[in-house]
Scaffold this motif. Sequence first.
Motif, short mmCIF file in Angstrom:
data_model
loop_
_atom_site.label_atom_id
_atom_site.label_comp_id
_atom_site.label_asym_id
_atom_site.label_seq_id
_atom_site.Cartn_x
_atom_site.Cartn_y
_atom_site.Cartn_z
N ASP A 157 3.70 -5.54 -3.87
CA ASP A 157 3.88 -5.45 -2.42
C ASP A 157 5.32 -5.19 -2.02
N ALA A 158 6.26 -5.51 -2.91
CA ALA A 158 7.68 -5.28 -2.60
C ALA A 158 8.00 -3.80 -2.48
N PHE A 159 7.14 -2.93 -3.03
CA PHE A 159 7.37 -1.49 -2.98
C PHE A 159 6.43 -0.79 -2.01
N VAL A 160 5.71 -1.57 -1.21
CA VAL A 160 4.78 -1.00 -0.24
C VAL A 160 5.42 -1.01 1.15
N GLU A 161 5.54 0.18 1.74
CA GLU A 161 6.14 0.31 3.08
C GLU A 161 5.72 1.64 3.67
N ASP A 162 5.91 1.81 4.95
CA ASP A 162 5.53 3.07 5.59
C ASP A 162 6.31 4.25 5.01
N SER A 163 7.57 4.04 4.69
CA SER A 163 8.39 5.11 4.13
C SER A 163 8.19 5.20 2.62
N LYS A 164 7.97 6.41 2.12
CA LYS A 164 7.78 6.59 0.69
C LYS A 164 9.09 6.42 -0.08
N LEU A 165 10.22 6.34 0.62
CA LEU A 165 11.51 6.20 -0.04
C LEU A 165 11.64 4.87 -0.79
N LYS A 166 10.78 3.90 -0.43
CA LYS A 166 10.83 2.60 -1.08
C LYS A 166 9.87 2.54 -2.28
N ALA A 167 9.05 3.55 -2.42
CA ALA A 167 8.05 3.54 -3.49
C ALA A 167 8.66 3.91 -4.83
N LEU A 168 7.91 3.63 -5.90
CA LEU A 168 8.29 4.08 -7.24
C LEU A 168 7.73 5.50 -7.41
#
Length: 317
Positions: A219-230
């Motif tokens: 969940d730490a990498f889940v956000e509206d912006s894909k910039l936070k994703a792996l």
Amino acid sequence: MHATLVELVIVIFILFKQVLALRGSYHGDTLGAMEAQAPSSYTGFLQQPWYTGRGFFLDPPTVFMQNGVWKLSLPERMNPEKVKVEDTSFSLRDEIFYNSRDGSSLAGSYSSYITRELSLHSGLRGFTHIGSLIIEPVIQGSGGMLMVDPLFQRVLVKECQSRKIPVIFDEVFTGFWRLGVESAAELLCCQPDIACFAKLMTGGIVPLAATLATDAVFDAFVEDSKLKALLHGHSYTAHAMGCTAAAKSIKWFKDTQTNFNLISEGRLLKELWDMGLVQLISSHRTVHRVVVLGTLCALELRAEGSNIGYYLVTSTL
């Protein structure tokens, strides 16, 4: 090396600067993974000219058979002379994994050693700048087939999780019955926040790797912006042939009809090595140490100089 673990290590470096790891560990030959390893034969200038080693590395206690007896070798910084003699040898290998050792004075010594080393490293900044602990559970493979004392790793995991330091188990080598159980976490009796698997997941037929994580990490990498994703991966990600081979391989591993070595209701492999023969080998004048566990049998010959700990005769079934 599986790309997702490398990515996580790089994220840790960016946010926290360092990881906590053990000397003798090996986590792959890509940039992020190499930085999470202590200096070794693999990190010299001719091997990895860009290596700097952005980690804090603990010396682990190791276990091995020598002259027919399982012995514990403690790091000098732990003041081994203060440890009880009866805590440093075992007549049977399985004694090393007993949970009853958690209440021993050695467990307290491990806890004090870990706390002291972390305090010396952290100074006044606390522990928050350590991004994670990354270890190969029980057996350090490419670093020399070293068996780390399970009690030490269990205490280390508990110390880190009590300080909210995420724990990564690199099970690329140890996972899927290599050590006689499906996951080496079963031998340590503790669970990581992130676990990485590969190699035997497909029975060694085709490449495939998987990185598992707790809901909190995911969940730490889940956000509206894909910039936070792996975002980064490799061209084999979720390829159909690899996934099919893995699904079939895992099914066969767990089925007593296809894996005749399973015992204890399919949770353990039967002993694959003649322990009498292993004891004889460990007593040979040219043999320094022997490690036997699951499908693994490794012996180190007596050597001198730079050859010590490197030229190993190893076998896995």
